[in-house]
Design an enzyme around this catalytic site. Sequence first.
Site, PDB file in Angstrom:
ATOM      1  N   HIS A   1      -1.602  -0.084  -9.560  1.00 53.08           N
ATOM      2  CA  HIS A   1      -2.193  -1.012  -8.589  1.00 53.08           C
ATOM      3  C   HIS A   1      -2.748  -2.243  -9.314  1.00 53.08           C
ATOM      4  O   HIS A   1      -3.953  -2.543  -9.232  1.00 53.08           O
ATOM      5  CB  HIS A   1      -3.276  -0.314  -7.772  1.00 53.08           C
ATOM      6  CG  HIS A   1      -3.496  -0.954  -6.438  1.00 53.08           C
ATOM      7  ND1 HIS A   1      -3.901  -0.251  -5.322  1.00 53.08           N
ATOM      8  CD2 HIS A   1      -3.367  -2.237  -6.025  1.00 53.08           C
ATOM      9  CE1 HIS A   1      -4.032  -1.073  -4.292  1.00 53.08           C
ATOM     10  NE2 HIS A   1      -3.712  -2.287  -4.705  1.00 53.08           N
TER      11      HIS A   1
ATOM     12  N   ALA B   1      -0.966  -5.491  -9.384  1.00 56.33           N
ATOM     13  CA  ALA B   1      -0.227  -6.718  -9.087  1.00 56.33           C
ATOM     14  C   ALA B   1      -1.113  -7.954  -9.090  1.00 56.33           C
ATOM     15  O   ALA B   1      -0.670  -9.047  -9.467  1.00 56.33           O
ATOM     16  CB  ALA B   1       0.484  -6.592  -7.744  1.00 56.33           C
TER      17      ALA B   1
ATOM     18  N   GLU C   1      -4.761   7.333  -4.932  1.00 55.11           N
ATOM     19  CA  GLU C   1      -5.050   6.585  -6.153  1.00 55.11           C
ATOM     20  C   GLU C   1      -6.448   6.934  -6.654  1.00 55.11           C
ATOM     21  O   GLU C   1      -7.401   6.827  -5.883  1.00 55.11           O
ATOM     22  CB  GLU C   1      -4.931   5.083  -5.887  1.00 55.11           C
ATOM     23  CG  GLU C   1      -3.538   4.638  -5.541  1.00 55.11           C
ATOM     24  CD  GLU C   1      -3.415   3.140  -5.287  1.00 55.11           C
ATOM     25  OE1 GLU C   1      -4.459   2.441  -5.299  1.00 55.11           O
ATOM     26  OE2 GLU C   1      -2.294   2.666  -5.075  1.00 55.11           O
TER      27      GLU C   1
ATOM     28  N   ARG D   1       0.850  -1.189   0.000  1.00 53.06           N
ATOM     29  CA  ARG D   1       0.000   0.000   0.000  1.00 53.06           C
ATOM     30  C   ARG D   1       0.885   1.239   0.000  1.00 53.06           C
ATOM     31  O   ARG D   1       1.911   1.284   0.687  1.00 53.06           O
ATOM     32  CB  ARG D   1      -0.913   0.019   1.236  1.00 53.06           C
ATOM     33  CG  ARG D   1      -2.048  -1.009   1.189  1.00 53.06           C
ATOM     34  CD  ARG D   1      -3.043  -0.708   0.078  1.00 53.06           C
ATOM     35  NE  ARG D   1      -4.179  -1.614   0.082  1.00 53.06           N
ATOM     36  CZ  ARG D   1      -4.240  -2.757  -0.599  1.00 53.06           C
ATOM     37  NH1 ARG D   1      -3.190  -3.143  -1.326  1.00 53.06           N
ATOM     38  NH2 ARG D   1      -5.327  -3.511  -0.563  1.00 53.06           N
TER      39      ARG D   1
END
Length: 322
Positions: free
Chosen positions: A280, A282, A261, A232
């Site tokens: 973001h 992954a 974000e 994060r």
Amino acid sequence: MAYRVLIPQDIAKEGKEYLLSRGYEIRMGNGYTEQDMIRDAADCQAILLRTAEVTAAVLEAGKELKIVARHGAGYNNVDIRRAEKLGIWVTNTPGVTTESVAEYTIGGMLTMARRIPEHQEKMKEGDFFYKNSHKGTDLKGKTLGIIGIGNIGLEVARKAHFGFDMEILAYSPRRKQEQMPEYVRLVPWEELFERSDMVSLHVPLSQETRGFIGKAEFERMKPTAYLINCSRGGVVVETELVEALKAGQIAGLFTDVMEQEPPEKDHPFFFMDNVVVTPHMASNTEDCMRQMALGAAIQIDRVLSGGKPDFPVNRPEQRTVC
């Protein structure tokens, strides 16, 4: 009456099909601002949540809510304390993202070690021989420091050790050495930053971890070391990280997450040659998305069928669905 499940952001069809097969009514959200969520949650019994914020106001508006099921491992976008007081379960899907995020982390390490984006840009500019004066480095034999040695951290450690023969250091205030695989050595906080060639972050965002990596840690890192963040954005003090990157205190950053974000278009990371930023993503694979959607749907069914979720992150007071 069929129970209603609010889905603010679309999910894989497997999750929706499961809910429909169990007799639930699906309400696709009209947006995911707080006001959108307040309006849409008003007469729903469950929320299947991705990245939208479930604030205290949203929870209070959802007077029939019994569960917020998080599509993923993190749950920092839910007001956990308010949910608990209102008698609403909050659950996540731990373990589902482990393989995808671990693979992506290794990819980030390789990206930085071999300076791939930098060389791609030079190739586009026609400079084929830029490589001669800007060599990368191997991962083999290097030291990887892992902050947060849960499911994902352990899988990153396994892949790095057996795939690249890396030395693995880890920091965890709650784990003991005897709980670790023989190739993972728990070390003090300061030692991890001082010795690691790569520092990889795998911790949830909480009051305890928010901003817990900053100037002091970057000053301890080797100037040849890289920071990899697939956890994060808020666990790092971004302003201090920007200064460390500019000053050459660390070699570079690979981050899949940011404090805000989506970020502002003028964020300093976007103008730094030693930073690679991804949105973001992954766990954003077809395989992982299917598993997260289905996993969250199953938890909703458990609660609305009168049971308890398998992976609760709170202990709510009793609440009766009207």
